[in-house]
Design a protein around this motif. Structure first.
Motif, mmCIF file in Angstrom:
data_model
loop_
_atom_site.group_PDB
_atom_site.id
_atom_site.type_symbol
_atom_site.label_atom_id
_atom_site.label_comp_id
_atom_site.label_asym_id
_atom_site.label_seq_id
_atom_site.Cartn_x
_atom_site.Cartn_y
_atom_site.Cartn_z
ATOM 1 N N LYS A 297 0.834 -1.211 0.000
ATOM 2 C CA LYS A 297 0.000 0.000 0.000
ATOM 3 C C LYS A 297 0.870 1.263 0.000
ATOM 4 N N THR A 298 1.971 1.233 0.774
ATOM 5 C CA THR A 298 2.851 2.408 0.851
ATOM 6 C C THR A 298 3.497 2.689 -0.497
ATOM 7 N N ILE A 299 4.040 1.655 -1.130
ATOM 8 C CA ILE A 299 4.716 1.841 -2.409
ATOM 9 C C ILE A 299 3.711 2.285 -3.473
ATOM 10 N N ALA A 300 2.545 1.660 -3.485
ATOM 11 C CA ALA A 300 1.536 2.021 -4.481
ATOM 12 C C ALA A 300 1.067 3.464 -4.304
ATOM 13 N N LEU A 301 0.908 3.878 -3.057
ATOM 14 C CA LEU A 301 0.471 5.244 -2.783
ATOM 15 C C LEU A 301 1.495 6.245 -3.299
ATOM 16 N N PHE A 302 2.779 5.983 -3.050
ATOM 17 C CA PHE A 302 3.802 6.916 -3.523
ATOM 18 C C PHE A 302 3.917 6.894 -5.041
ATOM 19 N N GLU A 303 3.895 5.717 -5.651
ATOM 20 C CA GLU A 303 4.034 5.644 -7.111
ATOM 21 C C GLU A 303 2.883 6.365 -7.798
ATOM 22 N N ASP A 304 1.702 6.239 -7.246
ATOM 23 C CA ASP A 304 0.562 6.955 -7.812
ATOM 24 C C ASP A 304 0.784 8.457 -7.717
ATOM 25 N N LEU A 305 1.339 8.900 -6.601
ATOM 26 C CA LEU A 305 1.582 10.325 -6.415
ATOM 27 C C LEU A 305 2.611 10.847 -7.407
ATOM 28 N N ILE A 306 3.765 10.185 -7.509
ATOM 29 C CA ILE A 306 4.839 10.754 -8.331
ATOM 30 C C ILE A 306 4.541 10.623 -9.826
ATOM 31 N N LYS A 307 3.797 9.595 -10.198
ATOM 32 C CA LYS A 307 3.501 9.398 -11.614
ATOM 33 C C LYS A 307 2.294 10.197 -12.085
ATOM 34 N N ASN A 308 1.411 10.537 -11.144
ATOM 35 C CA ASN A 308 0.151 11.177 -11.534
ATOM 36 C C ASN A 308 -0.091 12.514 -10.852
ATOM 37 N N CYS A 309 0.937 13.066 -10.206
ATOM 38 C CA CYS A 309 0.742 14.368 -9.553
ATOM 39 C C CYS A 309 0.367 15.424 -10.592
ATOM 40 N N GLN A 310 -0.467 16.356 -10.145
ATOM 41 C CA GLN A 310 -1.001 17.367 -11.050
ATOM 42 C C GLN A 310 -0.614 18.764 -10.588
ATOM 43 N N THR A 311 -0.516 19.638 -11.583
ATOM 44 C CA THR A 311 -0.215 21.030 -11.250
ATOM 45 C C THR A 311 -1.389 21.640 -10.495
ATOM 46 N N ASP A 312 -1.033 22.488 -9.579
ATOM 47 C CA ASP A 312 -2.027 23.238 -8.808
ATOM 48 C C ASP A 312 -1.571 24.688 -8.838
ATOM 49 N N PRO A 313 -2.178 25.529 -9.672
ATOM 50 C CA PRO A 313 -1.704 26.915 -9.829
ATOM 51 C C PRO A 313 -1.602 27.666 -8.504
ATOM 52 N N THR A 314 -2.589 27.481 -7.648
ATOM 53 C CA THR A 314 -2.559 28.171 -6.352
ATOM 54 C C THR A 314 -1.391 27.684 -5.510
ATOM 55 N N ALA A 315 -1.229 26.349 -5.487
ATOM 56 C CA ALA A 315 -0.119 25.788 -4.707
ATOM 57 C C ALA A 315 1.218 26.219 -5.280
ATOM 58 N N PHE A 316 1.295 26.321 -6.615
ATOM 59 C CA PHE A 316 2.579 26.691 -7.218
ATOM 60 C C PHE A 316 2.926 28.145 -6.937
ATOM 61 N N ASP A 317 1.958 29.029 -7.011
ATOM 62 C CA ASP A 317 2.224 30.437 -6.686
ATOM 63 C C ASP A 317 2.672 30.560 -5.232
ATOM 64 N N ALA A 318 1.998 29.817 -4.350
ATOM 65 C CA ALA A 318 2.394 29.847 -2.942
ATOM 66 C C ALA A 318 3.784 29.252 -2.768
ATOM 67 N N TYR A 319 4.074 28.208 -3.554
ATOM 68 C CA TYR A 319 5.394 27.570 -3.440
ATOM 69 C C TYR A 319 6.497 28.531 -3.870
ATOM 70 N N LYS A 320 6.290 29.265 -4.945
ATOM 71 C CA LYS A 320 7.322 30.216 -5.389
ATOM 72 C C LYS A 320 7.523 31.329 -4.360
ATOM 73 N N ALA A 321 6.428 31.806 -3.795
ATOM 74 C CA ALA A 321 6.552 32.836 -2.753
ATOM 75 C C ALA A 321 7.286 32.265 -1.546
ATOM 76 N N ARG A 322 6.962 31.037 -1.202
ATOM 77 C CA ARG A 322 7.621 30.365 -0.080
ATOM 78 C C ARG A 322 9.107 30.192 -0.364
ATOM 79 N N MET A 323 9.425 29.798 -1.604
ATOM 80 C CA MET A 323 10.813 29.580 -1.969
ATOM 81 C C MET A 323 11.605 30.887 -1.888
ATOM 82 N N LYS A 324 11.018 31.987 -2.326
ATOM 83 C CA LYS A 324 11.710 33.275 -2.254
ATOM 84 C C LYS A 324 12.026 33.639 -0.805
ATOM 85 N N LYS A 325 11.057 33.392 0.068
ATOM 86 C CA LYS A 325 11.278 33.702 1.477
ATOM 87 C C LYS A 325 12.341 32.785 2.066
#
Length: 979
Positions: free
Chosen positions: A643-671
């Motif tokens: 279950k652990t391996i399947a959960l991670f593989e699903d995440l890394i292979k099928n992760c999706q862009t999230d514009p809100t999360a990405f904007d927050a991530y860039k702001a976070r990275m700058k800080k």
């Protein structure tokens, strides 16, 4: 001896141990007698601990395990900084330092001649302590310095460290905190008779020799605290939480005023009051027969006589009824700390404090994890329970993200506390916490060193071991309402302390002025008769165990991916790695993609639900990106492997862009990028990389501000989706066999027919150290930190034995030549050292490194002292022979196990070796002479060029002084960090 770090570690261990090892087991105290000694034990105890109280009141706690032929030892006194006299704060801590100086039997070559001089020094210090006139004080100190110099002619500095080094001891150290002073050793199992003989003498009647130079070392330690914004925040918090208790009234290291006015009589009185058997414990965990060891401990310490311990009056605190707000100013990043007061360690409420701390933040599925860090509303946030005897504390800390005020951080943290009190957390979170703590306890108790730490901490805090093993059952019976009521009782809207850490120059910062100290004799060639007695104590040799990479590692295949595995025969935990050789990759965006993954979901699952699912499985993942290797680690319970391996593989292979999360991530990275520019350790790391590779180096191989602005989420997502299409290995440590792992992964880890090579994006090559240079970076602090860096030759496996012996003799450890000279003799630094470092890859070059952290007004003396050692290697036959003996014993008793076997193999491969290099060191190092390491020193260090990397306040280190060392280049933060 990093006090706050040690305190944090000890508290964290106690926190983990507050959960039962196995749910539903019956834990009962029982009594037994063996070999004539009565002891108590707890049934079903994962530590198999025996509790003895000897006739003189000495507590002995023994936890046998034969997994490694080594023993972790603690000799502990239930007295720390809270027991310091109000007019001599810091006393417990510098007494700790003095317990390394010996007795009238060791540490001296002529006690009869030394004693009258030490008596004179005693009197002078008492006069110095009572004198207020500055001129008179200066004259007294001159006398102290002169007579101390005469007395040092009879002292043998570091004789204790030499004895422990000869035994093969590791981590020789001690630490002081509020409740305790603890002396630690990790020894080979066959030297226990020697160890006990030394310790029994050590605590018999310590002599306060070489005091004024050691006190100067404590000054340097105090200066490091002054330079550390985190320490200042912590001390401010405790002063406000505990204004009537010594936790807040006194700091561990003490005040500057008291450090400048020591009393040797007060130190002795403290020792005589608290270092008594009925206030002490000997704790051992490791490979021994408890029936034999208890008799040996009894014989060694039977001379100790019990006595009444001075009454300690707990400073009673009044309830906090309105928020107490404080402010700390300094150059490090801004943050907020919230503190709530709780009852002491032995209470049920203190144990429940850990539970609500986990509900708030557990790194994956706590309220703060999911609502603040996962949603990137804060840059960082954490919850730390501090378990102490009189009172405990729950500390919440938050770091603001871009364009966020400290007031906003406080409000966000308080909002999550309100959710806790309202019960706005999932019903299954409590069971998930219990499952994760079960796993944590299995991990804690399988290591002999952490076993010992748990048992030692329980003794200090007065925590019942049986109670510490039962609380998973207690937690499992709690309802959501129980938790809500408990949180409402202790986490009110007005009963906290709030500390704002703000940027700026601390105008109140003081330093301890440098006294005039004449370097003392350290008598490297002398040896006391006591050492000869210790050397004559017999010991049974331990046979070394070498890794056989063909036999110790199972090698299987999953398609065209290698699976390297080692079987876990001890418990039901697993670790699995996806491993990439990324030496040539050096991708600027791979580290960003790795971090971005934590905030992503898939089409079917949100990031929050994925975090919850991992936590409920008692599993986790971590992606680590390095210049030499990159890996993704998944770990958890074997029953949840698929279950652990399947959960991670699903995440890394099928992760999706999230514009809100990405904007927050860039702001976070700058800080985050702005914050690391305010951290002196990161600045120093940048200078060292600049010294090794030049202006373009692995440290500043990052996106520029413009590149970060232009970065698209799709760039990171594509890299994550494509990651398993590159060549990689699978590493596994757990209960499954290699064939079973391959079978489990076939339906989960799907692979293309051909894997792509890791792209050769950027290669960094070490530059020649062709002349003496100085790289300087300004940082507002009391101390100056100086690093010597030199690139050497290409990797050569044949000199590894020489390097190992040389490093142990010259610059690694408290008993080394560097420490003896710079710290002991000249009192120039609290931390100093030097080492010759071989690379991780055969194509790379060796590096010579040296370090001194010193008060800025000692800059010239410190650099001159290190340069002298780099020019000429001092000779001490006694130290050299002890180093050879200790190195051989240390290797013989070392056992590389678990996933360490696989990583040892991978490192050997990168270096072009096909065997365990330790075998060469073990067989060849003892054959080397001093002439061999002296020739090595002359070839690699003498008359060589160095790059001096200096971090200091520009108004405290004279540029003309730096120019004497080499051509000076002042680097700005953009040059260091690349943005």
């Amino acid at each position: 001896m990093n006090l706050l770090k040690k305190l944090t570690i000890a508290t964290s261990i106690a926190a983990a141990s507050s959960i039962s090892h196995a749910h539903g087991q019956d834990f009962q105290w029982k009594e037994a007698t063996s070999n004539g000694y009565k002891y108590r034990y707890v049934t079903n105890d994962p530590a198999s601990a025996r509790y003895y109280i000897l006739k003189n009141g000495l507590t002995v706690i023994l936890s046998p395990t034969d997994k490694n032929p080594r023993i972790q030892t603690y000799i502990t006194t239930k007295a720390g900084s809270k027991n310091d006299p109000a007019d001599h704060t810091g006393l417990a801590h510098y007494l700790e330092h003095m317990l390394f100086k010996g007795t009238n039997q060791f540490g001296t070559k002529d006690w009869v001649k030394e004693k009258p001089l030490l008596d004179q020094i005693d009197v002078l210090y008492e006069n110095y302590n009572q004198t207020k006139d500055k001129a008179k004080r200066k004259e007294i100190y001159k006398k102290i310095d002169r007579i101390s110099g005469e007395a040092s002619k009879y002292a043998i500095a570091n004789e204790y460290d030499k004895m422990m080094a000869e035994m093969g001891a590791e981590d020789t150290n001690a630490f002081t905190s509020y409740e305790q002073t603890v002396y630690t050793e990790d020894i080979p199992a066959n030297v226990i008779d020697k160890f006990l003989a030394v310790q029994a003498e050590r605590f018999r009647e310590p002599i306060l020799r070489l005091f004024h130079t050691e006190l100067e070392t404590v000054y340097e330690e105090k200066n490091r605290v002054i330079d550390n914004d985190g320490d200042k925040v912590f001390n401010t918090m405790f002063a406000s939480l505990f204004p009537n208790n010594n936790y807040g009234k006194q700091t561990v290291i003490g005040t500057i005023e008291h450090l400048k006015n020591p009393s040797l009589n007060a130190i002795r009185e403290y020792y005589n009051n608290y270092y008594v058997p009925n206030n002490m414990a000997v704790v051992m965990s490791g490979d021994f027969n408890p029936d034999e060891v208890i008799a040996k401990i009894d014989k060694a310490f039977s001379y100790m006589k019990p006595k009444a311990i001075p009454e300690y009056k707990v400073g009673q605190e009044r309830p906090i009824t309105i928020p107490i707000v404080k402010e700390v100013i300094g150059p490090d990043m801004e943050n907020v700390m919230l503190g709530f007061r709780f009852p002491g360690a032995s209470t049920k409420d203190a144990r429940l404090m850990f539970l609500i701390g986990k509900i708030l933040a557990n790194g994956q599925a706590g309220l703060i994890d999911l609502n603040l860090t996962n949603k990137q509303k804060l840059l960082e946030a954490s919850v730390t329970p501090f378990l102490l005897k009189d009172y405990s504390a729950l500390l919440l800390q938050g770091t603001p993200t871009e364009d966020q005020s400290l007031e906003d951080v406080k409000s966000l943290l308080l909002q999550e506390i309100d959710k806790l009190k309202k019960g706005e957390f999932s019903e299954d979170l409590l069971q998930a916490i219990i499952n994760n703590e079960k796993k944590a306890i299995i991990e804690q108790y399988e290591e002999y060193s952490s076993r010992g730490a748990i048992l030692n901490q329980e003794f200090i805090m007065g925590v019942d071991h049986k109670a510490n093993l039962e609380y998973i059952d207690e937690y499992s019976k709690l309802t959501k309402k129980d938790i809500m009521d408990f949180a409402a009782k202790y986490l009110q809207n007005n009963n906290y302390v709030l500390v704002y850490k703000k940027l700026g120059k601390d105008r109140r910062t003081m330093k301890i002025s440098k006294p005039t100290i004449t370097p003392i004799s350290i008598n490297k060639e002398d040896q006391s008769p006591f050492i000869e007695k210790i050397e004559q104590i017999p010991e049974n040799p331990i046979s070394p165990v070498w890794l056989n990479y063909d036999k110790d590692i199972a090698k299987n295949k999953l398609g065209n991916v290698d699976i390297l595995s080692v079987k876990n025969k001890d418990n039901a935990l697993f670790k699995m790695y996806y491993y990439f050789d990324t030496e040539k990759w050096n991708s600027k965006i791979l580290p960003l993609a790795a971090e971005y993954l934590e905030y992503l979901g898939t089409q079917n699952k949100s990031s929050e639900s994925i975090s919850k699912e991992f936590y409920q499985l008692a599993s986790s993942f971590e992606m680590n990106v390095g210049s030499d290797e990159t890996y993704i680690l998944l770990e958890g319970l074997n029953e949840n492997f698929d279950k652990t391996i399947a959960l991670f593989e699903d995440l890394i292979k099928n992760c999706q862009t999230d514009p809100t999360a990405f904007d927050a991530y860039k702001a976070r990275m700058k800080k985050a990028r702005a914050n690391v520019k305010q951290d002196k350790d990161h600045i120093a790391a940048g200078l060292r990389n600049y010294a090794r590779y030049g202006p373009q180096n692995p440290f500043n191989n990052v996106l520029s501000d413009a590149e970060l602005d232009a970065l698209k989420a799709e760039d990171l997502i594509h890299l994550l989706h494509d990651l398993f299409n590159f060549k990689h290995k699978i590493l596994y440590y757990g209960p499954k066999s290699g064939n079973e792992i391959a079978a489990s992964l076939i339906p989960i880890h799907t692979l293309p027919p051909i894997l792509k090579d890791i792209p050769n994006i950027k290669t960094f090559v070490q530059i020649p150290t062709d002349k003496n240079k100085v790289l300087f970076a300004h940082y507002d602090m009391v101390q100056a930190e100086v690093f010597w860096v030199r690139n050497g030759e290409q990797y050569n496996a044949t000199i590894t034995p020489t390097i190992s012996l040389f490093n142990n003799y010259f610059g690694e450890g408290l008993g080394s030549i560097v420490s003896q000279t710079i710290r002991e003799s000249k009192a120039l630094a609290y931390e100093t050292g030097s080492s010759f470092q071989q690379p991780d890859n055969k194509e790379d070059k060796d590096m010579i490194m040296a370090y001194v952290g010193t008060q800025a007004d000692k800059f010239n003396e410190s650099t001159a002292a290190m340069n002298e050692l780099l020019m000429t290697l001092p000779k001490s036959e006694q130290l050299f022979e002890a180093t050879k003996s200790g190195l051989k014993k240390s290797i013989a008793s070392e056992r590389i196990s678990q996933d360490g076997i696989i990583f040892s193999y991978l490192k050997a491969q990168r270096l072009g070796n096909n065997f365990d290099i330790r075998k060469n060191v073990y067989e060849q190092a003892p054959k080397l002479s001093f002439a061999d390491i002296n020739a090595f020193h002359d070839k690699e260090m003498k008359n060589k060029n160095y790059t001096y990397c200096i971090v200091a306040a520009q108004d405290k280190v004279n540029e003309a002084d730096m120019q004497k060392l080499g051509e000076v280049k002042k680097l700005n933060l953009t040059e260091i960090f690349g943005y």
